[in-house]
Design a protein around this motif. Structure first.
Motif, PDB file in Angstrom:
ATOM      1  N   HIS A  96     -10.151  19.669  21.027  1.00 32.59           N
ATOM      2  CA  HIS A  96     -10.425  19.279  22.414  1.00 32.59           C
ATOM      3  C   HIS A  96     -10.538  20.497  23.331  1.00 32.59           C
ATOM      4  O   HIS A  96     -10.284  20.415  24.538  1.00 32.59           O
ATOM      5  CB  HIS A  96      -9.337  18.320  22.921  1.00 32.59           C
ATOM      6  CG  HIS A  96      -9.435  16.952  22.329  1.00 32.59           C
ATOM      7  ND1 HIS A  96      -9.050  16.661  21.041  1.00 32.59           N
ATOM      8  CD2 HIS A  96      -9.908  15.782  22.852  1.00 32.59           C
ATOM      9  CE1 HIS A  96      -9.260  15.371  20.797  1.00 32.59           C
ATOM     10  NE2 HIS A  96      -9.780  14.831  21.873  1.00 32.59           N
ATOM     11  N   TYR A 146      -5.422  18.883  17.161  1.00 31.19           N
ATOM     12  CA  TYR A 146      -5.965  18.077  18.269  1.00 31.19           C
ATOM     13  C   TYR A 146      -6.398  18.973  19.420  1.00 31.19           C
ATOM     14  O   TYR A 146      -7.467  18.776  20.016  1.00 31.19           O
ATOM     15  CB  TYR A 146      -4.912  17.080  18.734  1.00 31.19           C
ATOM     16  CG  TYR A 146      -5.233  16.370  20.033  1.00 31.19           C
ATOM     17  CD1 TYR A 146      -5.914  15.162  20.029  1.00 31.19           C
ATOM     18  CD2 TYR A 146      -4.847  16.908  21.264  1.00 31.19           C
ATOM     19  CE1 TYR A 146      -6.207  14.500  21.222  1.00 31.19           C
ATOM     20  CE2 TYR A 146      -5.134  16.266  22.450  1.00 31.19           C
ATOM     21  CZ  TYR A 146      -5.812  15.064  22.426  1.00 31.19           C
ATOM     22  OH  TYR A 146      -6.100  14.430  23.602  1.00 31.19           O
ATOM     23  N   LEU A 196      -7.465  14.599  29.771  1.00 28.40           N
ATOM     24  CA  LEU A 196      -7.564  14.097  28.396  1.00 28.40           C
ATOM     25  C   LEU A 196      -7.690  12.598  28.394  1.00 28.40           C
ATOM     26  O   LEU A 196      -7.071  11.944  29.194  1.00 28.40           O
ATOM     27  CB  LEU A 196      -6.328  14.524  27.612  1.00 28.40           C
ATOM     28  CG  LEU A 196      -6.112  16.050  27.512  1.00 28.40           C
ATOM     29  CD1 LEU A 196      -4.836  16.325  26.757  1.00 28.40           C
ATOM     30  CD2 LEU A 196      -7.278  16.710  26.821  1.00 28.40           C
TER      31      LEU A 196
END
Length: 296
Positions: free
Chosen positions: A234, A230, A296
């Motif tokens: 990102h 993840y 985020l």
């Protein structure tokens, strides 16, 4: 006397309280730019008090339920060994719960009712893990409890305390830390599988057997790192790559549980899994601190 209380607090497991608070706090700081050392210390001290209370409740309640026998392979329990009376251990555990609640007051003042919402269940399950009408540890729900409260709740909650926001990234980091925290209890349950079966403690290792428990531990270690993709996706690559330095520790644990039968040697593996958790948390925090983060 003090040594006995410290041993009963199970220092090898306290990383499960430290790691999520530090990870969540650093993550919240990097995303929001806000930092409070005072709130970090209160969060950390409260989490440690909750962990110690849980361990002391476990000590006395396992004794009262007859789950601690002469066949015990883990460290000596202060209640079962007669070092402390059940009343004394109960009193100490309730005191630690009260201390945890007191330490949460600054968090409530800073972040409001949300801290109460996540704090009350945390206080209850310190006792409800081995006590109450449906003790989680005796129903095969111990792993679920750890990944929820020492993973998702602790990490996202700590990030919220620092940032004032509920962060998606906190859920991912919470899953990673939760998996590695759960490795501790899974190794403990694998070690104690035979004794737990004889005393009616229906852990997952008892319900589904030794092979399942080994697969569970293997999956938890691997998933903790796979979830780190993840961060790579990102644009936070160091949060993924730097903690990979703990992979050799995880592979060693996997090798040992598959080649060694459950026994006293698992106490060393338990200590090693605690080290793995703390090392992962430290490297994750370093990776995050070295990356320019956006919300985020």
């Amino acid at each position: 006397m003090l040594f006995e209380w410290i041993a009963a607090a199970r220092p090898k497991t306290l990383g499960a309280a430290i790691a999520p608070v530090v990870v969540g706090s650093v993550l919240g700081w990097k995303i929001s730019g806000q930092w409070s050392t005072w709130l970090l210390l209160c969060t950390l001290a409260s989490a440690l008090a909750l962990q110690i209370a849980t361990n002391w409740f476990n000590d006395v309640l396992d004794f009262m339920k007859g789950a601690d026998t002469h066949a015990r392979l883990g460290p000596r329990r202060i209640t079962a060994s007669g070092v402390m009376s059940p009343r004394a251990v109960f009193t100490a555990a309730w005191f630690m719960l009260a201390l945890a609640a007191l330490l949460s007051v600054p968090l409530i003042q800073a972040r409001g009712v949300a801290i109460i919402v996540i704090g009350i269940p945390s206080l209850y399950f310190c006792y409800g893990y081995t006590g109450g009408p449906m003790p989680l540890a005796y129903r095969g729900l111990g792993e679920l409890f750890v990944i929820l409260f020492f993973g998702f709740v602790a990490v996202t909650g700590s990030a919220f305390v620092q940032s004032g926001e509920w962060l998606e990234g906190g859920l991912i980091a919470g899953f990673q830390v939760g998996c590695l925290s759960t490795v501790l209890i899974a190794i403990n349950n694998l070690r104690d599988q035979a004794e737990d079966r004889s005393t009616g403690k229906r852990t997952l290792a008892v319900r589904f057997g030794i092979t399942f428990a080994r697969l569970e531990i293997t999956a938890l270690i691997l998933l903790a790192h796979l979830a780190g993709l993840y961060w790579w996706q990102h644009d936070f690559p160091r949060a993924f790559t730097v903690p990979l330095a703990t992979v050799p520790v995880g592979l060693f644990l996997i090798l040992r549980i598959w080649t060694q039968p459950p026994g006293p040697s698992y106490n060393r593996l338990l200590a090693l899994s605690g080290m793995q958790l703390l090392l992962f948390a430290a490297l994750f925090c370093w990776g995050v601190s070295r990356t320019h983060l956006t919300p985020l």
